[in-house]
Motif scaffolding. Structure first.
Motif, PDB file in Angstrom:
ATOM      1  N   PRO B 194       0.888  -1.155   0.112  1.00  0.00           N
ATOM      2  CA  PRO B 194       0.052  -0.004   0.001  1.00  0.00           C
ATOM      3  C   PRO B 194       0.727   1.370   0.060  1.00  0.00           C
ATOM      4  O   PRO B 194       1.975   1.145   0.457  1.00  0.00           O
ATOM      5  CB  PRO B 194      -0.671  -0.084   1.271  1.00  0.00           C
ATOM      6  CG  PRO B 194       0.113  -1.074   2.143  1.00  0.00           C
ATOM      7  CD  PRO B 194       0.605  -1.884   1.342  1.00  0.00           C
ATOM      8  N   ASP B 195       0.326   2.386  -0.691  1.00  0.00           N
ATOM      9  CA  ASP B 195       1.006   3.655  -0.790  1.00  0.00           C
ATOM     10  C   ASP B 195       0.799   4.541   0.622  1.00  0.00           C
ATOM     11  O   ASP B 195       1.621   5.494   0.613  1.00  0.00           O
ATOM     12  CB  ASP B 195       0.508   4.389  -1.959  1.00  0.00           C
ATOM     13  CG  ASP B 195       0.818   3.744  -3.200  1.00  0.00           C
ATOM     14  OD1 ASP B 195       2.103   3.150  -3.360  1.00  0.00           O
ATOM     15  OD2 ASP B 195      -0.139   3.611  -4.034  1.00  0.00           O
ATOM     16  N   ASP B 196      -0.093   4.089   1.388  1.00  0.00           N
ATOM     17  CA  ASP B 196      -0.195   4.999   2.755  1.00  0.00           C
ATOM     18  C   ASP B 196      -0.033   4.278   3.905  1.00  0.00           C
ATOM     19  O   ASP B 196      -0.914   4.690   4.964  1.00  0.00           O
ATOM     20  CB  ASP B 196      -1.675   5.457   2.315  1.00  0.00           C
ATOM     21  CG  ASP B 196      -2.458   4.383   2.025  1.00  0.00           C
ATOM     22  OD1 ASP B 196      -2.448   3.207   2.200  1.00  0.00           O
ATOM     23  OD2 ASP B 196      -3.676   5.100   1.576  1.00  0.00           O
ATOM     24  N   ASN B 197       0.390   3.089   4.008  1.00  0.00           N
ATOM     25  CA  ASN B 197       0.545   2.367   5.379  1.00  0.00           C
ATOM     26  C   ASN B 197       1.219   3.308   6.316  1.00  0.00           C
ATOM     27  O   ASN B 197       2.521   3.344   6.051  1.00  0.00           O
ATOM     28  CB  ASN B 197       0.920   0.815   5.049  1.00  0.00           C
ATOM     29  CG  ASN B 197       1.748   0.401   6.263  1.00  0.00           C
ATOM     30  OD1 ASN B 197       1.398   0.588   7.378  1.00  0.00           O
ATOM     31  ND2 ASN B 197       2.786  -0.267   5.952  1.00  0.00           N
ATOM     32  N   PRO B 198       0.637   3.444   7.612  1.00  0.00           N
ATOM     33  CA  PRO B 198       1.489   4.339   8.584  1.00  0.00           C
ATOM     34  C   PRO B 198       2.273   3.319   9.499  1.00  0.00           C
ATOM     35  O   PRO B 198       3.009   3.761  10.186  1.00  0.00           O
ATOM     36  CB  PRO B 198       0.261   4.910   9.479  1.00  0.00           C
ATOM     37  CG  PRO B 198      -0.885   4.114   9.167  1.00  0.00           C
ATOM     38  CD  PRO B 198      -0.518   3.554   7.891  1.00  0.00           C
ATOM     39  N   PHE B 199       2.207   2.048   9.376  1.00  0.00           N
ATOM     40  CA  PHE B 199       2.653   1.171  10.320  1.00  0.00           C
ATOM     41  C   PHE B 199       4.139   0.831   9.703  1.00  0.00           C
ATOM     42  O   PHE B 199       4.461   0.427   8.727  1.00  0.00           O
ATOM     43  CB  PHE B 199       2.037  -0.378  10.545  1.00  0.00           C
ATOM     44  CG  PHE B 199       0.700   0.083  11.342  1.00  0.00           C
ATOM     45  CD1 PHE B 199       0.937   0.273  12.717  1.00  0.00           C
ATOM     46  CD2 PHE B 199      -0.494   0.140  10.856  1.00  0.00           C
ATOM     47  CE1 PHE B 199      -0.082   0.468  13.666  1.00  0.00           C
ATOM     48  CE2 PHE B 199      -1.597   0.239  11.756  1.00  0.00           C
ATOM     49  CZ  PHE B 199      -1.335   0.462  12.956  1.00  0.00           C
ATOM     50  N   MET B 200       5.185   0.770  10.634  1.00  0.00           N
ATOM     51  CA  MET B 200       6.260   0.254  10.396  1.00  0.00           C
ATOM     52  C   MET B 200       6.452  -1.300  10.666  1.00  0.00           C
ATOM     53  O   MET B 200       5.808  -1.724  11.542  1.00  0.00           O
ATOM     54  CB  MET B 200       7.458   1.054  11.456  1.00  0.00           C
ATOM     55  CG  MET B 200       7.684   2.486  10.877  1.00  0.00           C
ATOM     56  SD  MET B 200       8.138   2.696   9.466  1.00  0.00           S
ATOM     57  CE  MET B 200       7.964   4.361   9.180  1.00  0.00           C
ATOM     58  N   ALA B 201       7.614  -1.875   9.741  1.00  0.00           N
ATOM     59  CA  ALA B 201       8.485  -1.374   9.140  1.00  0.00           C
ATOM     60  C   ALA B 201       8.358  -1.088   7.605  1.00  0.00           C
ATOM     61  O   ALA B 201       9.003  -0.780   6.998  1.00  0.00           O
ATOM     62  CB  ALA B 201       9.567  -2.254   9.345  1.00  0.00           C
ATOM     63  N   VAL B 216      -2.746   7.839  10.079  1.00  0.00           N
ATOM     64  CA  VAL B 216      -2.613   7.493  11.573  1.00  0.00           C
ATOM     65  C   VAL B 216      -3.005   6.111  11.441  1.00  0.00           C
ATOM     66  O   VAL B 216      -3.749   5.471  10.863  1.00  0.00           O
ATOM     67  CB  VAL B 216      -3.952   8.323  12.008  1.00  0.00           C
ATOM     68  CG1 VAL B 216      -4.007   7.711  13.525  1.00  0.00           C
ATOM     69  CG2 VAL B 216      -3.293   9.751  12.422  1.00  0.00           C
ATOM     70  N   GLY B 217      -2.237   5.365  12.379  1.00  0.00           N
ATOM     71  CA  GLY B 217      -2.430   3.766  12.761  1.00  0.00           C
ATOM     72  C   GLY B 217      -3.179   3.747  14.233  1.00  0.00           C
ATOM     73  O   GLY B 217      -2.474   4.143  15.267  1.00  0.00           O
ATOM     74  N   SER B 327     -14.459   7.840   6.274  1.00  0.00           N
ATOM     75  CA  SER B 327     -14.153   7.467   4.730  1.00  0.00           C
ATOM     76  C   SER B 327     -12.711   7.655   4.480  1.00  0.00           C
ATOM     77  O   SER B 327     -12.649   7.708   3.166  1.00  0.00           O
ATOM     78  CB  SER B 327     -15.052   8.647   3.961  1.00  0.00           C
ATOM     79  OG  SER B 327     -16.354   8.637   4.242  1.00  0.00           O
ATOM     80  N   SER B 328     -11.894   7.805   5.374  1.00  0.00           N
ATOM     81  CA  SER B 328     -10.643   7.706   4.969  1.00  0.00           C
ATOM     82  C   SER B 328      -9.752   6.574   5.630  1.00  0.00           C
ATOM     83  O   SER B 328      -8.512   6.642   5.922  1.00  0.00           O
ATOM     84  CB  SER B 328     -10.038   9.002   5.730  1.00  0.00           C
ATOM     85  OG  SER B 328     -10.690  10.331   5.465  1.00  0.00           O
ATOM     86  N   VAL B 329     -10.481   5.453   5.413  1.00  0.00           N
ATOM     87  CA  VAL B 329      -9.741   4.233   5.907  1.00  0.00           C
ATOM     88  C   VAL B 329      -8.685   4.032   4.760  1.00  0.00           C
ATOM     89  O   VAL B 329      -9.204   3.734   3.613  1.00  0.00           O
ATOM     90  CB  VAL B 329     -10.677   3.074   6.347  1.00  0.00           C
ATOM     91  CG1 VAL B 329     -10.020   1.799   6.312  1.00  0.00           C
ATOM     92  CG2 VAL B 329     -11.743   3.443   7.291  1.00  0.00           C
ATOM     93  N   GLY B 330      -7.420   3.397   5.142  1.00  0.00           N
ATOM     94  CA  GLY B 330      -6.588   2.836   4.344  1.00  0.00           C
ATOM     95  C   GLY B 330      -5.559   2.194   4.722  1.00  0.00           C
ATOM     96  O   GLY B 330      -5.972   1.654   5.839  1.00  0.00           O
ATOM     97  N   GLY B 331      -4.302   1.966   4.093  1.00  0.00           N
ATOM     98  CA  GLY B 331      -3.186   1.447   4.885  1.00  0.00           C
ATOM     99  C   GLY B 331      -3.199  -0.145   4.718  1.00  0.00           C
ATOM    100  O   GLY B 331      -3.959  -0.588   3.600  1.00  0.00           O
TER     101      GLY B 331
END
Lengths: 191, 455
Positions: B194-201, B216-217, B327-331
């Motif tokens: 995904p282009d917008d995953n906020p979680f590392m690594a 945000v995660g 409506s902004s769910v992603g990652g």
């Protein structure tokens, strides 16, 4: 007809027909109810309303008219002239919070918490308490006068909790709105 | 006044159930930092990250204080390095990694992601150099995380790239042998990244993203677990439909908190709010485990029959609650099952209830893949590549993200324990099955599945 606003507070043992009796009496006096809040607790009814009534009416006459409209209901009415100017005006941006109190119940607890809030210039806008099996839950909707009052409230809570032997938590109203209501967040709150 | 039960339920989420915002990640586009002069390139990177991320932590703390919601981690994700560092040699890429590491430290964040390449259909020279530089770039820095996307549903599976990454992974493990190969915890191999995953690594700032964005995660395994436990305690014989409904409602609340915090922080920083990733991200802390949720649903031994179905119910209910909340769910959005980071999963692996094959099945229906799985340090590169290829196949064929964060633990074999500490936890080394190396050595690209032809 020139009118002026009055505030009526009414208590009674709860039963059907109380609000009908009160509002009919107001109507009969030539009045119009503009705001009303009512609740029932432990079988007792309480109501506060604001109404526009003909100017110059004596509050004692309004009280008598409402109480005597249906004497069998046993209404206790208190009437005063409405004064719109607030005595508590929070600063712009002062945030509404919810303060929760949970712990063993004992006499004087509500007094201690509310005295603490008053001492920090925090107004109580709504309050709910419930005591079950020796434990009390209190939920205060509070409005600090300004940022300093909020800071004082925050920093003073741990010591108060320790002194009273209860758990105290402060929650921002927006947290509760976003988790309890279904509207879009951008419409619910102003981050 | 709001409903009393709503107030108390929200209060419990923070008071007793470890609800927090797990990560706030600032995505930063670094394409304009490309420069054939290495010093100039590094200078641009440093300046841009400082300019955009300099206030991230300060403003994040202000938002956290305002709402009384803990924000556990602050991170930065950048444009895949292979895109803008093309032309630089091995040493240049390592120096860029060190620059990112320092920029992260200066910004007060613990990890910076994006030492990455996307090679699902083939590698450029820059991609090859980046993959070769991974051991040094990740092994010799504290905060730099990397990822390689080796497969996609549109392109198929690049088996050559998988083998190359596997070799780098083993070298990275050797380079960080004293820490049980911990360097590998900073490297994710993806299918359908995904282009917008906020979680590392695995966080990176992908194509199509704005110049700068806040993602945000949220977390909350503890909140979901307690919700399931309360339902079972207070309802006579709740069935699985009722449990799914309860999880859905809980996910709604958790997601809303994430969006509120993200929106508020983005506004303060003057950047767009991107997405909220509603993944259930566990920590080794008891009461903060995805495994415990499955146990609350009646799966006593994680890995036992029924585990995959239970996880499917959980993941789907979380997505449904989150989708209604925002409506902004992603990652990635689902449930993470990182073995070392989830005490109950680690215990199940140690007890022999949970094998890699069962984990693989579970990844087919949860949000990620084989995550923080420790394998023997002497695993052959081809065997490692085979495990990664299997995981990619699940993602490619099912149009979902899958990933591998595998840690070959140097000097340790099945049953021995690798200890990483902190949020990374500890886990037993799990046995792997060799014997498919000939297939891997054939190389090339497994073609895209027929359902890639969607136009």
């Amino acid at each position: 007809m020139k009118t002026e606003a009055f505030v009526l507070a009414v208590t009674a043992r709860d039963r059907p027909g109380i609000i009908a009796a009160i509002t009919e009496a107001v109507f009969a006096l030539g009045g119009n109810v503009t705001e009303l809040s009512q609740t029932v607790m432990g079988g007792y009814f309480t109501l506060i309303l604001r109404a526009d009534l003909p100017a110059g009416l004596d509050p004692a006459r309004i009280k008598q008219a409402v109480e005597q409209a249906r004497p069998e209901l046993g209404l206790a009415v208190h009437v005063r002239r409405y004064r719109p100017e607030p005595l508590f005006q929070p600063a712009e941006g002062a945030q509404v919070h919810f303060l929760t109190v949970q712990g063993p119940d004992r006499p004087g607890l509500i007094a201690a918490v509310t005295r603490f809030l008053a001492g920090h210039d925090v107004n109580i806008e709504d309050l709910y308490t419930r005591s079950e099996a020796g434990n009390i839950t209190m939920i205060f909707q509070v409005h600090p006068r300004n940022a300093a009052a909020l800071e004082g409230l925050r920093t003073g809570l741990p010591a108060l909790a320790e002194r009273l032997g209860v758990d105290l938590h402060l929650l921002h109203r927006d947290i509760l709105r976003t988790t309890s209501e279904v509207g879009a967040i951008r419409r619910l709150v102003q981050p | 006044m709001m409903r009393i039960e709503d107030i108390l339920m929200t209060l419990r989420m923070f008071q007793d159930e470890n609800c927090d915002v797990r990560t706030v990640t600032l995505g930063v586009n670094l394409m304009d930092c490309a420069d054939p002069d290495l010093a100039a390139c590094c200078g641009k990177v440093r300046d841009k990250i400082h300019r955009l991320a300099g206030r991230l932590v300060t403003e994040g703390r202000a938002v956290s204080d305002r709402y009384g919601i803990p924000i556990v981690n602050y991170r930065i994700a950048v444009t895949p390095v292979a895109w803008w560092a093309a032309g630089h040699d091995h040493d240049g890429l390592v120096r860029i990694a060190r620059t990112l590491d320092q920029a992260a430290a200066d910004s007060g964040v613990d990890f910076i992601g994006g030492f990455s390449a996307l090679v699902e259909k083939g590698e450029t020279e820059a991609d090859r150099r980046l993959i070769a530089a991974l051991p040094e770039a990740l092994g010799d820095t504290l905060r730099v995380c990397g990822s390689v996307n080796v497969a996609s549903s549109r392109a198929g599976i690049n088996m050559d790239a998988i083998l190359a990454v596997s070799r780098s992974l083993l070298e990275l493990a050797r380079r960080t042998a004293e820490a049980d190969g911990f360097g590998c915890a900073k490297l994710v191999v993806f299918a359908n990244v995904p282009d917008d995953n906020p979680f590392m690594a695995g966080s990176l700032h992908g194509a199509g993203e704005p110049e700068c964005v806040i993602n945000v995660g949220v977390s909350g395994p503890g909140v979901v677990k307690r919700a399931v436990e309360r339902l079972r305690a207070h309802t006579a014989h709740p069935d699985l439909g009722e449990i799914a409904e309860e999880i859905k409602h809980t996910a709604f609340r958790v997601t809303r908190i994430g969006e509120l915090i993200g929106t508020a922080l983005a506004q303060r920083l003057g950047v767009p709010f991107g997405i909220v990733d509603l993944s259930l991200a566990p920590t080794p802390k008891i009461g903060d485990s995805v495994g415990e949720i499955l146990q609350a649903m009646g799966i006593e031994n994680i890995g036992a029959a029924g585990s995959t179905a239970a996880l499917a119910l959980l993941t789907d209910a979380v997505k449904k609650g989150g989708a209604f909340a925002s409506s902004s769910v992603g990652g990635l959005s689902g449930a993470f099952i990182p073995v070392s980071e989830d005490t109950v999963l680690a215990q199940a692996a140690a007890a022999g209830h949970l094998a890699i094959e069962k984990l693989e099945a579970m990844t087919a229906i949860c949000s990620v893949g084989l995550d923080m799985v420790c394998i023997p340090g002497d695993t052959a590169a081809e065997t490692l590549a085979g495990i990664i290829a299997d995981e990619c196949a699940i993602g490619v064929m099912n149009h979902k993200t899958t990933a591998c964060r595998l840690i070959p633990v140097p000097g340790k074999g099945p049953g021995e324990v690798a200890v990483f500490g902190g949020l990374f936890g500890e886990a037993p080394v799990m046995p792997v099955r060799a014997g498919g190396e000939g297939f891997i050595r054939l190389g090339g690209r497994i073609p895209a599945p027929i359902h890639a032809l969607r136009n």
